[in-house]
Write an enzyme that holds these catalytic residues in place. Structure first.
Site, PDB file in Angstrom:
ATOM      1  N   LYS A 139       0.844  -1.202   0.000  1.00  0.00           N
ATOM      2  CA  LYS A 139       0.000   0.000   0.000  1.00  0.00           C
ATOM      3  C   LYS A 139       0.880   1.254   0.000  1.00  0.00           C
ATOM      4  CE  LYS A 139      -3.548   2.340   2.658  1.00  0.00           C
ATOM      5  NZ  LYS A 139      -4.373   2.343   3.869  1.00  0.00           N
ATOM      6  N   GLU A 159      10.526  -4.988   4.161  1.00  0.00           N
ATOM      7  CA  GLU A 159      10.536  -6.370   3.683  1.00  0.00           C
ATOM      8  C   GLU A 159      10.249  -6.441   2.181  1.00  0.00           C
ATOM      9  OE1 GLU A 159       8.934  -5.249   6.357  1.00  0.00           O
ATOM     10  OE2 GLU A 159       8.857  -6.737   7.959  1.00  0.00           O
ATOM     11  N   GLY A 181      -4.873  -1.844   4.879  1.00  0.00           N
ATOM     12  CA  GLY A 181      -4.117  -2.994   4.361  1.00  0.00           C
ATOM     13  C   GLY A 181      -4.795  -4.318   4.674  1.00  0.00           C
ATOM     14  N   GLU A 233      -4.638  -6.507  14.862  1.00  0.00           N
ATOM     15  CA  GLU A 233      -4.122  -5.197  14.446  1.00  0.00           C
ATOM     16  C   GLU A 233      -5.246  -4.153  14.526  1.00  0.00           C
ATOM     17  OE1 GLU A 233      -2.387  -4.223  10.374  1.00  0.00           O
ATOM     18  OE2 GLU A 233      -0.536  -4.581  11.459  1.00  0.00           O
ATOM     19  N   HIS A 260      -4.545 -33.293  17.940  1.00  0.00           N
ATOM     20  CA  HIS A 260      -3.410 -34.098  18.377  1.00  0.00           C
ATOM     21  C   HIS A 260      -2.248 -33.233  18.846  1.00  0.00           C
ATOM     22  CE1 HIS A 260      -5.420 -37.691  16.774  1.00  0.00           C
ATOM     23  NE2 HIS A 260      -5.865 -36.849  15.851  1.00  0.00           N
ATOM     24  N   LYS A 319       9.572  -0.810  13.863  1.00  0.00           N
ATOM     25  CA  LYS A 319      10.090  -0.568  12.502  1.00  0.00           C
ATOM     26  C   LYS A 319      11.173   0.506  12.541  1.00  0.00           C
ATOM     27  CE  LYS A 319       5.769  -1.318   9.937  1.00  0.00           C
ATOM     28  NZ  LYS A 319       4.791  -0.669   9.065  1.00  0.00           N
TER      29      LYS A 319
HETATM   30  O1  F6P Z   1       2.673  -4.071   9.885  1.00  0.00           O
HETATM   31  C1  F6P Z   1       2.055  -2.883   9.641  1.00  0.00           C
HETATM   32  C2  F6P Z   1       1.518  -2.757   8.251  1.00  0.00           C
HETATM   33  O2  F6P Z   1       1.395  -1.395   8.010  1.00  0.00           O
HETATM   34  C3  F6P Z   1       0.199  -3.478   8.034  1.00  0.00           C
HETATM   35  O3  F6P Z   1      -0.880  -2.779   8.523  1.00  0.00           O
HETATM   36  C4  F6P Z   1       0.208  -3.633   6.558  1.00  0.00           C
HETATM   37  O4  F6P Z   1      -0.756  -4.541   6.113  1.00  0.00           O
HETATM   38  C5  F6P Z   1       1.634  -4.070   6.338  1.00  0.00           C
HETATM   39  O5  F6P Z   1       2.377  -3.308   7.260  1.00  0.00           O
HETATM   40  C6  F6P Z   1       2.158  -3.899   4.950  1.00  0.00           C
HETATM   41  O6  F6P Z   1       2.109  -2.554   4.540  1.00  0.00           O
HETATM   42  P1  F6P Z   1       2.257  -2.156   3.027  1.00  0.00           P
HETATM   43  O7  F6P Z   1       1.114  -2.737   2.270  1.00  0.00           O
HETATM   44  O8  F6P Z   1       2.235  -0.656   3.008  1.00  0.00           O
HETATM   45  O9  F6P Z   1       3.561  -2.707   2.530  1.00  0.00           O
END
Ligand code: F6P
Length: 504
Positions: free
Chosen positions: A193, A199, A247, A333, A364, A473
């Site tokens: 988003k 990541e 998100g 969240e 199990h 973060k």
């Molecule tokens: O972990 C926080 C967060 O902002 C989530 O709310 C979101 O879904 C995720 O990171 C990924 O964010 P983005 O779509 O901006 O990469």
């Protein structure tokens, strides 16, 4: 918390029902099994094994009326700024329909429809290409929803594409995925988003390099310019989304591109139609016959009145095995908050820990604790009436286990031997899908979305921000240079010592 939490009369009911077993509640209220059941489209839900009676449920419904849950739905669907800390609407409902018909929502619906048409063309062109594999890179809401739905609804054989998901910044995830693929027949989708997520940017860089160009690289973002610039992706290969879609509520938008590729565009639209059916129900049904409202009130009862600290989801369908992970983000969240909308502290506990797994496997592993442990864990048990595999006996056994477990947890069984005594009194809600169709899954997920929202209205918290994830973060960004050998001033003595250890 029991002081001044706004649940005064409900505490009286909880006190009154403290010693009541679930069988005695069933006995005391003839017709309860049918009265506490509801069907909405392809979903049948039964609350008869919850530890409330009619009078307590009526008090919960009064609470929902007093907190103006119906007005809350109006505000949500009409596109008011329910996400007030960020000054945004939360119009995920406009991604699948326009039931409120209010100007802001109608406009959002039109924008979503236009982008969905672009998405259909993109799917078409990929289907006509030689691409066999798709690698979808994203995390959180840009991963969990598409991953869940693609896994749940993909055909057992004969799918047009194999769709792979990479989320973790751990390079092993990307390495293992790429090791099985050929760049010449693979397309990549980067979903973020913000397009600022560490990541996704790092994994996107690896994927871009591995593909060798942006020719078969696509992006989905509410920041399309940044997406296009960062990886030189042609604008035609970038699908937009909007700041009015959270998100964790975004799988219905262009974030669902991997879903459409995994299950076909028509099925993606059926998923949206199922969610739209639940939207119309949530907006229109009276509180006492409103499925998301009843689900939310049940959660409130278990959390605030009975004091249960966790809630489990058991999917008696292997294809839904990723549902608990998806719900963890959606619920925790959204509702993991400790201040009200005006910033003052909440006066009651908010979200419990959500967890779960797929039956019968979990029977199990952790079911021992559910049956005889000291903590009671309210649970949703989810199954499908019809199955799509050819193994009927297995399906019958699966459903027999689902029924057996919910019955054993609720009723227990006394024994003179304390080691063999089952206390019972462990509440559960039974959710049955007619079959695992796109419509039914859409309705199920939308039901949970709306139940989350109802709880946020009752607790007076914002379900649509997530500032809690920011501090970690920021610290990770500050510490990264230290791991790259740069001199960084580190205040925390433990972090400083561990960095020393890592350097050695
Ligand atoms: O972990 C926080 C967060 O902002 C989530 O709310 C979101 O879904 C995720 O990171 C990924 O964010 P983005 O779509 O901006 O990469």
């Amino acid at each position: 918390m029991t002081h001044d939490d706004g649940f005064a009369s409900l505490h009286q009911h909880a006190l009154r029902l403290r010693g009541a077993g679930i069988p005695s509640l069933l006995q005391a209220e003839p017709g309860r099994v049918q009265d506490l059941a509801l069907r909405v489209g392809p979903l049948y839900v039964n609350f008869a094994r919850q530890k409330y009676d009619r009078a307590a449920l009526d008090a919960l419904l009064e609470l929902a009326a007093a907190r103006d849950v119906a007005g809350g739905f109006q505000r949500l669907f009409r596109g008011e700024q329910v996400n007030l800390t960020e000054g945004r609407a939360a119009l995920h409902t406009a991604l699948r329909g326009d039931p409120a018909g209010a100007p802001v929502a109608t406009q959002a619906y039109a924008a979503a429809t236009e982008v969905r048409q672009r998405m259909a063309l993109l799917v078409q062109s990929l289907e006509a290409s030689g691409v066999t594999d798709i690698v979808s890179v994203g995390i959180g809401g840009s991963d969990l929803g598409p991953r869940l739905v693609a896994d749940a609804l993909r055909p057992a054989s004969g799918a047009r594409f194999r769709v792979h998901f990479v989320s973790n910044v751990d390079g092993a995830a990307m390495q293992r995925t790429l090791a099985t693929l050929d760049p010449a027949t693979t397309a990549g989708i980067l979903i973020s988003k913000t397009f600022g997520t560490q990541e996704t940017l790092l994994n996107g860089r690896i994927l871009h390099g591995w593909l060798g160009s942006s020719e078969r690289l696509f992006a989905v973002s509410a920041n399309p310019e940044r997406a296009a610039q960062t990886f030189a992706i042609p604008a035609a290969q970038v699908l937009p989304m909007w700041d009015w879609v959270g998100g964790r509520y975004s799988l219905w938008s262009s974030v669902g591109l991997p879903i459409a590729l995994a299950i076909g565009f028509e099925n993606f639209e059926k998923l949206l139609a199922g969610a739209a059916q639940m939207d119309a129900h949530a907006l229109g049904a009276p509180l006492e016959r409103n499925l998301p409202v009843l689900h939310a009130l049940t959660d409130i009862w278990n959390r605030n009145l009975l004091g249960h600290a966790t809630h489990a989801v058991m999917t008696y369908d292997q294809r839904l095995a990723l549902l608990p992970a998806y719900l963890q983000q959606l619920v925790m969240e959204s509702l993991g908050k400790r201040v009200q909308r005006d910033g003052s502290p909440v006066t009651c506990d908010t979200v419990p820990v959500w967890w779960g797994g797929a039956g019968t496997d979990v029977q199990h592993s952790f079911f021992q604790a559910l049956h005889q442990g000291t903590s009671v864990v309210p649970a949703d048990f989810i199954g499908c009436i019809r199955h799509d595999d050819p193994y009927q006996l297995n399906h019958q056994a699966l459903l027999a286990n689902l029924l057996a477990q919910t019955e054993a947890l609720a009723n227990g069984q006394g024994s003179d031997d304390p080691h063999r005594d089952y206390p019972g009194g462990r509440p559960s809600t039974l959710i049955l899908l007619d079959a695992l169709t796109p419509e039914a899954l859409g309705a199920l997920i939308a039901m949970y979305e709306h139940a989350v929202y109802v709880q946020s209205v009752i607790w007076n918290i914002n379900a649509f921000d997530q500032f809690g994830v920011e501090l970690g973060k920021q610290l990770a960004n500050q510490l990264l240079p230290a791991l790259q050998g740069e001199p960084v001033a580190v205040d925390d003595p433990v972090t400083r010592e561990i960095l020393q250890q890592l350097r050695r």
